[in-house]
Design a protein around this motif. Sequence first.
Motif, short mmCIF file in Angstrom:
data_model
loop_
_atom_site.label_atom_id
_atom_site.label_comp_id
_atom_site.label_asym_id
_atom_site.label_seq_id
_atom_site.Cartn_x
_atom_site.Cartn_y
_atom_site.Cartn_z
N GLY B 68 0.84 -1.23 -0.01
CA GLY B 68 -0.17 -0.03 -0.06
C GLY B 68 0.83 1.37 0.11
O GLY B 68 0.32 2.29 0.03
N ARG B 69 2.12 1.09 -0.05
CA ARG B 69 3.10 2.14 0.06
C ARG B 69 2.92 3.03 0.96
O ARG B 69 3.21 4.45 1.10
CB ARG B 69 2.92 2.81 -1.30
N LEU B 70 2.62 2.62 2.25
CA LEU B 70 2.57 3.37 3.57
C LEU B 70 3.88 3.51 4.20
O LEU B 70 4.15 4.27 5.10
CB LEU B 70 1.38 2.85 4.46
N THR B 71 4.40 2.35 4.10
CA THR B 71 5.83 2.29 4.93
C THR B 71 6.96 3.08 4.15
O THR B 71 7.27 3.03 3.25
CB THR B 71 6.20 0.55 4.91
N ASN B 72 7.64 3.92 5.30
CA ASN B 72 8.89 4.70 4.78
C ASN B 72 9.96 3.71 5.25
O ASN B 72 10.34 3.74 6.22
CB ASN B 72 8.69 5.96 5.50
N ILE B 73 10.65 3.03 4.32
CA ILE B 73 11.23 2.05 4.35
C ILE B 73 12.69 2.62 4.86
O ILE B 73 13.55 2.17 5.63
CB ILE B 73 11.81 1.06 3.23
N ARG B 74 13.05 3.91 4.23
CA ARG B 74 14.23 4.71 4.39
C ARG B 74 14.30 4.99 5.87
O ARG B 74 15.55 4.90 6.33
CB ARG B 74 14.62 5.55 3.33
N LEU B 75 13.31 5.55 6.25
CA LEU B 75 13.11 5.92 7.50
C LEU B 75 13.24 4.81 8.55
O LEU B 75 13.68 4.79 9.65
CB LEU B 75 11.96 6.75 7.79
N ALA B 139 19.82 14.80 3.77
CA ALA B 139 21.03 13.73 3.32
C ALA B 139 20.75 12.18 2.94
O ALA B 139 21.25 11.65 2.27
CB ALA B 139 22.04 13.69 4.61
N LEU B 140 19.67 11.85 3.80
CA LEU B 140 19.19 10.37 3.75
C LEU B 140 18.05 10.33 3.00
O LEU B 140 17.40 9.11 2.51
CB LEU B 140 18.81 9.91 5.19
N ARG B 141 17.39 11.36 2.39
CA ARG B 141 16.17 11.46 1.51
C ARG B 141 15.22 10.64 2.16
O ARG B 141 14.70 9.75 1.49
CB ARG B 141 16.64 10.72 0.14
N LEU B 142 14.67 11.06 3.43
CA LEU B 142 13.71 10.33 4.18
C LEU B 142 12.41 11.15 3.91
O LEU B 142 11.37 10.36 4.14
CB LEU B 142 14.19 10.44 5.69
N ASP B 143 12.10 12.08 3.42
CA ASP B 143 10.90 12.76 3.03
C ASP B 143 10.11 12.08 1.88
O ASP B 143 11.01 11.42 1.18
CB ASP B 143 11.19 14.36 2.49
N SER B 144 8.94 11.91 2.11
CA SER B 144 8.32 10.73 1.14
C SER B 144 6.90 11.27 0.88
O SER B 144 6.37 12.47 1.27
CB SER B 144 8.19 9.34 1.49
N THR B 145 6.01 10.51 0.17
CA THR B 145 4.76 10.65 0.02
C THR B 145 4.02 9.43 0.38
O THR B 145 4.56 8.46 0.25
CB THR B 145 4.39 10.91 -1.50
#
Lengths: 124, 287
Positions: B68-75, B139-145
């Motif tokens: 469902g693309r809800l998980t922020n894997i990088r974070l 730096a870690l590109r944690l922002d997302s949608t």
Amino acid sequence: MNRATQGSAKLEWLLATTLHYGTSLASAVIRLPVVRVIVMLIVYFRQRDYRLAAIALLVLTIILLGFTVGLAGSRHRNTPTSPMQVRGETVPPHTMRAISLESNSFLTSPRHTLDRQEAFSQQN
Amino acid sequence: MHNEFALWLFAVSLGASALGGMLGMAGGIFIVPILAVFGHVDIHVAIAASTVSVIASSCSSAAPFLRGRLTNIRLAITLETATTLGALSGVFLFGVIPVSYLFFLFAAILLVSAQQMMSRRNDLPGASTVADTERWTAALRLDSTYPEGALGRDIAYRVQRLPTGMMLMFGAGLISALLGIGSGVLKIPAMDTALRLPIKVSSATSNFMISVTAAASAGAYFMHGDIVTSVAGPIALGSVVGAVLGARILIRASNASVRLLFVVVLILFAAQMLLQAFGIHLLKGWL
């Protein structure tokens, strides 16, 4: 052997098989998150995202450190080495000490007192 | 260890994971008190076995959130450095902290969980304020949608105050290792308030992290021999089935009635754990 006994024997076999695979499952379950982190490490490395790959490697190192700490702790513990029998099953001595079972518990009473009426009458 | 006890463990684990799964929690928060109070299992064994249950529940329920693309894997992987360190610290304290303190701590967590469930968190679609990107998150590109079904489009969000979030995650990892729970009850509010994530993303990301957090302590307990496989095996099996069942039941159950039920159950468990902490065993001899 009558039907009731046959049915009981079949259930016991089924439960024993379930427990056997369940024991393997328990150890496999612990490894699953480790596999997940390894997959992430490989993917980030291939994507040349070295910062996230380094973070994944750090997480993996911490988890493996946990395994090492646990192993080191078990080797330094002073426990007798001989296993014990608990209701027909061989159990390591440290688990015997860890599992403190009360004798008057219905759930943990020996097989021959599993009948609830008999268990209560013995207590009284 | 006879089969009836194994069957009981399986049933307890299935029920606890199903109930926990209905509210996005792992079943550990129910399994540990049930094993300790009703099963008369030593609390250290119960906690160690519960970590296996937590991993099983988390792994089986993570897939839908990922799809469902809800998980922020990088974070998630970034925060896992803190949670796993916290869990490892908890491993060192495990066995050092007196049992009564563990019961007391567990009662506190149960009451916090009940309070969390009673306070409704409503996340209005599109209401997230988008602040300036912070240095670490850039730096870690944690922002997302994340996809918002109500609006039919993706909503952008930014991850804020990462250092504060990391400290809170360390604490969550520590509690997770000490009590054998997933600590979602601590992680989700931490992501809500510190990182300012949308609630759906908080829940999904927290669920994703739970398995790795628990693995850090479960690995140590397993190698140390604290995980009794004849206890953990049925519990692991029951958790996998229960997590799937919980998700399906959730679809049919009314949110309000489920929340009320759990608040009552959590308060009762908290009361029992408090009594155990003070050496009062009300249920001794009942089972």
